[in-house]
Design a protein around this motif. Structure first.
Motif, short mmCIF file in Angstrom:
data_model
loop_
_atom_site.label_atom_id
_atom_site.label_comp_id
_atom_site.label_asym_id
_atom_site.label_seq_id
_atom_site.Cartn_x
_atom_site.Cartn_y
_atom_site.Cartn_z
N SER A 186 0.86 -1.17 0.00
CA SER A 186 0.00 0.00 0.00
C SER A 186 0.90 1.23 0.00
N THR A 187 0.80 2.05 -1.05
CA THR A 187 1.79 3.10 -1.30
C THR A 187 1.10 4.44 -1.54
N TYR A 188 1.68 5.50 -1.00
CA TYR A 188 1.19 6.84 -1.31
C TYR A 188 1.70 7.26 -2.68
N VAL A 189 0.79 7.67 -3.54
CA VAL A 189 1.15 8.28 -4.82
C VAL A 189 1.39 9.77 -4.63
N LYS A 190 0.54 10.40 -3.83
CA LYS A 190 0.68 11.82 -3.52
C LYS A 190 0.20 12.08 -2.10
N ARG A 191 1.09 12.60 -1.27
CA ARG A 191 0.71 13.02 0.08
C ARG A 191 0.34 14.50 0.09
N PHE A 192 -0.54 14.88 1.00
CA PHE A 192 -0.82 16.30 1.18
C PHE A 192 0.45 17.00 1.66
N ASP A 193 0.62 18.23 1.22
CA ASP A 193 1.76 19.02 1.64
C ASP A 193 1.33 20.48 1.80
N GLU A 194 2.28 21.39 1.91
CA GLU A 194 1.95 22.79 2.12
C GLU A 194 1.25 23.41 0.92
N ASP A 195 1.48 22.85 -0.26
CA ASP A 195 0.89 23.42 -1.48
C ASP A 195 -0.42 22.75 -1.87
N LEU A 196 -0.65 21.53 -1.42
CA LEU A 196 -1.85 20.80 -1.82
C LEU A 196 -2.47 20.16 -0.59
N ARG A 197 -3.74 20.58 -0.30
CA ARG A 197 -4.45 20.05 0.86
C ARG A 197 -5.70 19.29 0.46
N TYR A 198 -5.87 19.04 -0.81
CA TYR A 198 -7.07 18.32 -1.26
C TYR A 198 -6.74 17.54 -2.52
N ALA A 199 -6.96 16.22 -2.50
CA ALA A 199 -6.83 15.36 -3.67
C ALA A 199 -7.86 14.25 -3.52
N HIS A 200 -8.60 13.98 -4.58
CA HIS A 200 -9.75 13.08 -4.44
C HIS A 200 -10.13 12.53 -5.82
N MET A 201 -11.03 11.54 -5.81
CA MET A 201 -11.59 10.97 -7.04
C MET A 201 -10.50 10.41 -7.95
N ALA A 202 -9.68 9.51 -7.43
CA ALA A 202 -8.60 8.94 -8.23
C ALA A 202 -9.14 7.97 -9.27
N THR A 203 -8.44 7.88 -10.41
CA THR A 203 -8.74 6.93 -11.47
C THR A 203 -7.42 6.33 -11.94
N ILE A 204 -7.41 5.06 -12.32
CA ILE A 204 -6.17 4.38 -12.67
C ILE A 204 -6.40 3.41 -13.82
N ALA A 205 -5.38 3.24 -14.68
CA ALA A 205 -5.48 2.33 -15.81
C ALA A 205 -4.09 1.87 -16.22
N LYS A 206 -4.02 0.72 -16.91
CA LYS A 206 -2.75 0.19 -17.38
C LYS A 206 -2.53 0.62 -18.82
N MET A 207 -1.34 1.20 -19.09
CA MET A 207 -1.01 1.64 -20.43
C MET A 207 -0.43 0.48 -21.25
N LYS A 208 -0.15 0.75 -22.52
CA LYS A 208 0.30 -0.30 -23.41
C LYS A 208 1.64 -0.89 -22.99
N ASP A 209 2.51 -0.07 -22.39
CA ASP A 209 3.81 -0.59 -21.93
C ASP A 209 3.70 -1.22 -20.55
N GLU A 210 2.47 -1.41 -20.06
CA GLU A 210 2.15 -2.08 -18.80
C GLU A 210 2.44 -1.23 -17.56
N ARG A 211 2.95 -0.01 -17.74
CA ARG A 211 2.99 0.91 -16.61
C ARG A 211 1.58 1.43 -16.35
N MET A 212 1.40 2.03 -15.17
CA MET A 212 0.09 2.53 -14.79
C MET A 212 0.06 4.04 -14.89
N ILE A 213 -1.11 4.59 -15.22
CA ILE A 213 -1.33 6.03 -15.17
C ILE A 213 -2.45 6.29 -14.19
N LEU A 214 -2.30 7.33 -13.38
CA LEU A 214 -3.27 7.65 -12.34
C LEU A 214 -3.55 9.15 -12.37
#
Length: 635
Positions: A186-214
């Motif tokens: 279980s890994t943080y992709v983005k933690r809240f910091d001084e510049d960003l206090r809100y992140a929500h509604m994540a979406t994720i998919a596998k690209m053709k090279d099998e890496r993920m985009i979020l």
């Protein structure tokens, strides 16, 4: 023996009162007065402003409308048997409740004489006894009892319980080795910091090279100037901060609907989703807040669907209604409306659009936005999306779930508050006046379908349910070619509906035996065999038995995953727990979105944050996370 004698006396008194009232109602031609006050009284029961009210002397109150059909002996016997069943069960448990039952308040559309109720009942605020009585009196509504079911578990998973309040840290009471084997990381992709206090509604998919985009919707921290004025618009937060010395401000909680709410994206550096590139802002040239990205990969082309607010901002009464203590009263239909804050917030949804990547998404080059469904269509009600698009196996058609949602809203720039906050200025903005932002259009859920891989789209379906709203639908294709859609609701469990014609028509929505605390879920089909996987918050609203209850802070904490192997999504069992946490200041661990990495692995993206200021402003344990589920021991 004494308790038994007391129970017999109570039951005989109940029989007497019941037959007396039944006789009285049948002989009377006067209709019962309307129920105007939806409130709890002085602690002894609810204020039922109705002349025709009976009591059994033991805390059971029931109100009745005039019934034109005479009750027969069979109906009376069945109703008395139902009441006796509830009292017998409570007597055996030595837990007879003093809390009165009020069926008319809860929406029972018939008297206790036995007329059909059409199954309309306010389950979200009904007590256990009221729910039991409703089902006992109306066996034709027994299918709704699925909302009271417990979800079975494939294993004897003991819950990890965290105490998040007061102690300065989290303590684990018990551990589950089997669950830890299923959750690979279980890994943080983005933690809240001084510049960003809100992140929500994540979406994720596998690209053709099998890496993920979020991707996710995000907003910066609100700023408070040194002179005490809110550069960003009050405690609700904002992305601004125009005045004052920017060196002297404190970060405050941000929220959704801010003017500069935008979409950020990142790509995984490995195939497991453990390491991610720094997030980049998506270059969408918008005039308002953008919402709920949904990513779709077609060959090597990345599509990002989203909705953009159009002209309408959240509204509240300029002068809140003055209610006696303990009562819940409605807003005057002629009350004036004001923006939600002096720096107002956009309502969710509007126009549904998409953009496409040009070349590698890492280069951050995208096409201009294309609108596929306008807010102006269908009566001017905002349109919203939240969950993944599917590609039908037989036809190749794209199907994207969406819904229409109307919130209290007024047009941007109108009805702004006066400096003394006692009224409004601008055009006449009455609470019940139809306008561009309060059109009276019917909310419902449906799907958008493209038969040419995204070039053109058409809306299909109008799915509604009288007991609850059905929003944030999630869809999957079954092995027989049907589509199943599951919905977030307010009644304590998920609802589902089926389509056999790619969304043109849908079955009557029905409850599922899966808890839902009014929170988004995600449904997906597993390949290659077609099992269904569901990520959801495995809890009901803890306070659903209290009148007027609104939110349950601990309801969105048990983020679990369940599987259905029956081919229809009827039977479910839990297989994994992503996170469990309870306590005084429990976080929200919610809004899951899943993508299958390969035959043995699924990645789940979700958000975690605190609502309260104490931890919401200080905790580093907040942001967007990704967990990997090992399917080898499950499927």
């Amino acid at each position: 023996m004494k308790k038994k004698r007391e129970f017999v006396v109570v039951l005989l008194f109940l029989v007497f009162v019941y037959f007396f009232l039944a006789s009285f109602f049948n002989s009377s031609s006067a209709s019962s007065s309307s129920f105007k006050s939806r409130s709890r009284g002085n602690g002894d029961g609810f204020n039922i402003q109705e002349k025709k009210t009976g009591t059994n002397g033991d805390g059971l109150f029931f109100s009745s409308k005039n019934n034109n059909n005479k009750d027969n002996n069979k109906d009376n016997e069945e109703n008395l048997r139902a009441l006796e069943e509830i009292f017998l069960e409570e007597e055996s448990q030595s837990s007879v409740s003093a809390d009165p039952l009020d069926l008319q308040f809860l929406g029972l559309q018939s008297s206790l004489g036995g007329a059909s109720s059409s199954c309309k009942f306010q389950f979200e605020i009904a007590s256990w006894r009221e729910t039991r009585l409703f089902f006992a009196l109306h066996p034709e509504c027994r299918h709704l009892d699925k909302c009271e079911s417990e979800l079975p578990s494939q294993t004897t998973l003991s819950k990890q319980v965290f105490d998040s309040g007061g102690g300065g840290g989290s303590s684990v009471d018990s551990r589950d080795e089997k669950n830890e084997m299923i959750i690979k990381h279980s890994t943080y992709v983005k933690r809240f910091d001084e510049d960003l206090r809100y992140a929500h509604m994540a979406t994720i998919a596998k690209m053709k090279d099998e890496r993920m985009i979020l991707l996710y919707q995000a907003a910066p921290a609100a700023k408070k100037d040194v002179d005490g004025s809110d550069g960003g618009g009050g405690d609700d937060g904002n992305g601004g901060g125009d005045g004052g010395d920017a060196t002297y401000y404190e970060y405050k909680l941000a929220t959704e609907g801010l003017q500069d709410q935008h979409i950020e994206y990142t790509q995984s550096k490995d195939l497991e989703g453990k390491r991610w590139t720094p997030p980049v802002k998506l270059p969408i040239y918008n005039d308002a807040a953008v919402w709920s990205p949904v990513v779709h990969i077609d060959n090597n082309q990345v599509y990002v669907f989203y909705s953009e607010s159009t002209g309408c901002k959240k509204a509240i009464p300029c002068k809140p209604p003055q209610c006696p203590k303990g009562e819940v009263c409605e807003v005057d239909s002629h009350a004036e409306m004001c923006h939600h804050t002096p720096k107002s917030l956009w309502v969710p949804g509007g126009d549904i659009k998409y953009i496409k990547s040009i070349g590698d998404p890492a280069e951050n080059k995208w096409t201009k936005a294309v609108t596929i469904l306008s807010q102006d269509e269908g009566g001017g009600i905002p349109k919203v999306i939240a969950n993944s698009l599917i590609v039908m196996k037989k036809t190749g058609h794209w199907v994207l779930p969406y819904w229409r949602e109307q919130q209290n809203a007024i047009e941007d720039g109108t009805c702004t508050r006066k400096p003394e906050f006692k009224g409004s200025s601008g055009p006449d903005c009455r609470w019940n006046k139809r306008s561009r932002c309060m059109t009276g259009a019917q909310p419902f859920s449906g799907v958008l379908v493209s038969e040419n891989r995204g070039k053109t789209w058409q809306p299909r379906g109008q799915i509604t349910q009288s007991n609850t709203s059905l929003i944030e639908g999630s869809i999957a294709e079954l092995n027989d070619g049907r589509i199943i859609q599951v919905f977030r609701t307010r009644v304590g469990c998920l609802y589902k509906s089926y389509s056999k014609d790619e969304g043109k028509s849908w079955t009557e929505p029905e409850p599922m035996p899966v808890p839902n605390p009014n929170s988004k879920v995600f449904l997906m089909r597993l390949e290659p065999n077609g099992e269904l996987l569901l990520a959801f918050n495995n809890m009901k609203n803890q306070y659903r038995s209290r009148r007027g209850a609104t939110k349950c802070r601990a309801c969105r904490t048990h983020l679990h995953v369940a599987i259905s192997r029956d081919g229809d999504g009827n039977e479910w069992e839990t297989i994994a727990r992503l996170e469990d946490e309870i306590g005084y200041e429990a976080p929200r661990i919610h809004y899951p979105y899943m993508a299958q990495k390969d035959a043995s692995s699924v990645l789940v993206a979700y958000t975690r944050f605190y609502l309260g200021k104490r931890k919401g402003l200080t905790s580093l344990d907040q942001g967007v996370k990704v967990a990997e589920i090992d399917l080898k021991s499950i499927v």
